[in-house]
Structure formats: C-alpha cells, structure tokens
Design an enzyme around this catalytic site. Structure first.
Site: not given
Length: 248
Positions: A18, A156
């Site tokens: 998106s 991460y």
C-alpha cells in the site's frame, strides 16, 4: 515470449503493497497486465471478502501477516479460484532503531514477526501453489544492513540478515521445482519510513552513499521486476544490493 506481455495475467502476491517500495512494485506489475493481490495492514478488504472477478487486476487486502490463519485464507482463495501462483514479493517490514541496552521487547518481537517469521511462513504457502505448475519466482526485500550490520539497528539488521539466509536456503531447496528465490537489499530509499528521521540524520546517512543521494522506490522496483521476469531465468539464491554503494 513477447516481453511486452510477459506479466500478462500472472498471479502475484505482494506484501506491504500500500505504500513505498511495495506500492511501486504493484504499480509496475499492473501496468504490465499482471493480476496483483496486494496485502497491507492498513487498507483494503478483509480476506473473507475477496471475490476474484474477470478482467479485474488489482485486489487490495487488509491483513496482519503475522497471523497465519488470516494469511492462509488469502492463499486458499487464490488456490480455489486460480489454482496456482506465479510470483511472490515479501516486501512488508517494520523498523525500530534501538541500541543494545535500550531494546524494547515489544518492538523486538514485532520486527522478528513481520520481517522474518511472516515471510518464512508466506514462502511456505506460496511454494505449495507454485508447485502446481512447477515454476515461480520469489523475491524477498531485505536491507543492506542485513548484510553489513549498522549501529543502532541491532535487531532490525538481525531480522534482515535472517531473511537473507532464508533466501539462500530456500533457493537451494526449491530449485529442483524450477522455483527461483532471490532478494533485493535496498539502501536508503525515499519512502515514508524516513519521516521519523531528522534532516541532519538523513544528511549524515547520505554522506555514506557514494552516489550521494537517496534511491527512488522505482529504482528498487525495477530490480524486483527483473528478478521476477524471464530475463533472470538463470538467477537464484542471489542478494542484489541496490544501495548506491553504501559505505558503513
């Protein structure tokens, strides 16, 4: 095959479709005639409401990819209607920049769930559909820090490094079925993810890029489409850095 129609009616699943890089990947696939199932946590219909229709190309589905039973509903709908899957792009990801000694356990778990565990389970589901045609291409979006590490991105970088290793192992396992698995490792890219950083922080990071600028999402998407296409038919198990030559 005429390259102009290479993606025509190919069935593609894109996570994190998106916004940012995922949105651009969807756009490029749609302009080439692909049927795109875009999965996002923020917008779209629920998995239960997917109804595939003739001539419709874009399906935006709202789903938390860390909930396996919800993702399975999407893949079951694809199986029931199309019977197979051509392409998968594991693009969804979350990033919390935290140093050792200051880790938030919830952020750590979320990065592990979204960046590593969800792609692993989604590859498992995609494989079963690709096996029906004994062909397919999977591209994982990792990160250059997953290869080289970075201060302040302890967890991460670990999750992206794990996805890189998973890419290489999956490529070895699935090659016998003519299913290719590769990864794209972007460097600093001009997306909404940068909004949480100050201008000085961004400038400092750009100074470590030899080409001296941010990447555009289209530059990452171009490489993804190459890896999905027949132009890369002899490429698997590779990690392609698209980072302007980042120096850490």
């Amino acid at each position: 095959m005429n390259k102009e129609f290479e993606f025509e009616n190919k069935i593609c699943v894109i996570t994190g479709g998106s916004k940012g890089i995922g949105k651009e990947i969807c756009r490029q696939l749609l302009t080439r005639g692909a049927i795109v199932i875009s999965i996002s946590s923020s917008s779209g219909i629920t998995p239960e409401k997917i109804v595939f229709a003739d001539k419709k190309k874009h399906y935006e589905v709202m789903c938390d990819i860390t909930i396996q039973k919800e993702v399975k509903k999407i893949f079951k709908r694809i199986k029931d209607h199309f019977g197979y899957l051509d392409f998968l792009v594991n693009n969804a990801g979350v990033e919390y920049n935290e140093r050792i000694g200051m880790l938030d356990v919830n952020n750590t778990q979320k990065m592990l769930d979204v960046n590593l565990l969800a792609p692993i389970y989604i590859i498992e589901m995609a494989f079963k559909l690709m096996l029906r045609k004994k062909t397919g291409s999977i591209v994982n979006i990792t990160s250059v820090v997953g290869e080289v590490g970075n201060e302040g991105q302890f967890v991460y970088s670990a999750t992206k490094g794990g996805l890189i290793s998973a890419t290489k192992s999956a490529a070895k396992e699935l090659s016998r079925f003519n299913i290719r698995v590769n990864a794209v490792s972007p460097g600093l890219t001009k997306t909404r993810m940068l909004l949480k950083e100050t201008n000085s922080q961004i400038d400092d990071r750009i100074n470590k890029i030899k080409l001296g600028r941010l990447a555009n999402a289209s530059e990452i998407a171009n490489v993804v489409l190459f890896l999905l296409s027949n132009d890369s038919s002899y490429i698997t198990g590779q990690i392609i850095r698209v980072d302007g030559l980042s120096i850490f």
